[in-house]
Design a protein around this motif. Sequence first.
Motif, PDB file in Angstrom:
ATOM      1  N   GLY A   1      -6.863 -10.570   2.243  1.00  0.00           N
ATOM      2  CA  GLY A   1      -7.028 -11.729   1.378  1.00  0.00           C
ATOM      3  C   GLY A   1      -5.907 -11.978   0.396  1.00  0.00           C
ATOM      4  O   GLY A   1      -5.895 -12.990  -0.289  1.00  0.00           O
ATOM      5  N   SER A   2      -4.936 -11.071   0.294  1.00  0.00           N
ATOM      6  CA  SER A   2      -3.867 -11.270  -0.690  1.00  0.00           C
ATOM      7  C   SER A   2      -3.026 -12.497  -0.376  1.00  0.00           C
ATOM      8  O   SER A   2      -2.412 -13.074  -1.258  1.00  0.00           O
ATOM      9  CB  SER A   2      -2.969 -10.036  -0.784  1.00  0.00           C
ATOM     10  OG  SER A   2      -2.251  -9.847   0.422  1.00  0.00           O
ATOM     11  N   HIS A   3      -3.027 -12.914   0.877  1.00  0.00           N
ATOM     12  CA  HIS A   3      -2.233 -14.079   1.276  1.00  0.00           C
ATOM     13  C   HIS A   3      -2.976 -15.394   1.040  1.00  0.00           C
ATOM     14  O   HIS A   3      -2.370 -16.453   1.084  1.00  0.00           O
ATOM     15  CB  HIS A   3      -1.819 -13.965   2.740  1.00  0.00           C
ATOM     16  CG  HIS A   3      -2.970 -13.945   3.700  1.00  0.00           C
ATOM     17  ND1 HIS A   3      -3.958 -13.006   3.654  1.00  0.00           N
ATOM     18  CD2 HIS A   3      -3.279 -14.778   4.711  1.00  0.00           C
ATOM     19  CE1 HIS A   3      -4.831 -13.239   4.607  1.00  0.00           C
ATOM     20  NE2 HIS A   3      -4.443 -14.309   5.267  1.00  0.00           N
ATOM     21  N   ARG A   4      -4.273 -15.349   0.788  1.00  0.00           N
ATOM     22  CA  ARG A   4      -5.055 -16.551   0.542  1.00  0.00           C
ATOM     23  C   ARG A   4      -6.043 -16.276  -0.601  1.00  0.00           C
ATOM     24  O   ARG A   4      -7.252 -16.213  -0.393  1.00  0.00           O
ATOM     25  CB  ARG A   4      -5.835 -16.968   1.797  1.00  0.00           C
ATOM     26  CG  ARG A   4      -4.973 -17.311   2.976  1.00  0.00           C
ATOM     27  CD  ARG A   4      -4.242 -18.652   2.746  1.00  0.00           C
ATOM     28  NE  ARG A   4      -3.499 -19.043   3.910  1.00  0.00           N
ATOM     29  CZ  ARG A   4      -2.179 -18.919   4.023  1.00  0.00           C
ATOM     30  NH1 ARG A   4      -1.469 -18.415   3.048  1.00  0.00           N
ATOM     31  NH2 ARG A   4      -1.561 -19.309   5.111  1.00  0.00           N
TER      32      ARG A   4
ATOM     33  N   LEU B   1       1.122 -12.354   2.934  1.00  0.00           N
ATOM     34  CA  LEU B   1       0.301 -11.149   2.846  1.00  0.00           C
ATOM     35  C   LEU B   1       1.109 -10.031   2.191  1.00  0.00           C
ATOM     36  O   LEU B   1       2.234  -9.735   2.600  1.00  0.00           O
ATOM     37  CB  LEU B   1      -0.133 -10.698   4.245  1.00  0.00           C
ATOM     38  CG  LEU B   1      -0.981  -9.441   4.285  1.00  0.00           C
ATOM     39  CD1 LEU B   1      -2.379  -9.723   3.759  1.00  0.00           C
ATOM     40  CD2 LEU B   1      -1.050  -8.895   5.696  1.00  0.00           C
ATOM     41  N   LEU B   2       0.538  -9.427   1.162  1.00  0.00           N
ATOM     42  CA  LEU B   2       1.216  -8.279   0.549  1.00  0.00           C
ATOM     43  C   LEU B   2       1.225  -7.143   1.555  1.00  0.00           C
ATOM     44  O   LEU B   2       0.181  -6.774   2.094  1.00  0.00           O
ATOM     45  CB  LEU B   2       0.486  -7.847  -0.712  1.00  0.00           C
ATOM     46  CG  LEU B   2       0.509  -8.845  -1.851  1.00  0.00           C
ATOM     47  CD1 LEU B   2      -0.284  -8.314  -3.032  1.00  0.00           C
ATOM     48  CD2 LEU B   2       1.931  -9.156  -2.269  1.00  0.00           C
ATOM     49  N   HIS B   3       2.399  -6.602   1.814  1.00  0.00           N
ATOM     50  CA  HIS B   3       2.511  -5.503   2.758  1.00  0.00           C
ATOM     51  C   HIS B   3       3.732  -4.661   2.411  1.00  0.00           C
ATOM     52  O   HIS B   3       4.594  -5.079   1.652  1.00  0.00           O
ATOM     53  CB  HIS B   3       2.587  -6.004   4.202  1.00  0.00           C
ATOM     54  CG  HIS B   3       3.790  -6.837   4.493  1.00  0.00           C
ATOM     55  ND1 HIS B   3       3.874  -8.170   4.155  1.00  0.00           N
ATOM     56  CD2 HIS B   3       4.963  -6.529   5.082  1.00  0.00           C
ATOM     57  CE1 HIS B   3       5.035  -8.646   4.526  1.00  0.00           C
ATOM     58  NE2 HIS B   3       5.726  -7.670   5.096  1.00  0.00           N
ATOM     59  N   ALA B   4       3.749  -3.479   2.940  1.00  0.00           N
ATOM     60  CA  ALA B   4       4.856  -2.556   2.700  1.00  0.00           C
ATOM     61  C   ALA B   4       4.996  -1.669   3.927  1.00  0.00           C
ATOM     62  O   ALA B   4       4.128  -1.648   4.796  1.00  0.00           O
ATOM     63  CB  ALA B   4       4.583  -1.704   1.461  1.00  0.00           C
TER      64      ALA B   4
END
Length: 90
Positions: free
Chosen positions: A2-5, A38-41
Amino acid sequence: PGSHRPDPAAPPFDFSDESRSVQLSGAAGDILVFDVDLLHAGSLNASGARRRSLLISYFSESLYPSHLETLGLRNIRMDTSERFDPLDKG
């Protein structure tokens, strides 16, 4: 998730809260596809090799100057100057 929306009524996103994070993994040759927002690493590649990535962005040509102004925020170290022209038959 959900970080992307984010919900417009939700409080500001807490980048240090990893309570909802999901860990993904893949084998050599696998492809992981993420929404651009989207938060990602990524973690260290176990083989020691560099990770390859392909970044594809779509936006109106009129937004290109804004894209250039915000390159530093995305910390992307690749050439983003190539653009697709659907009218170019060459």
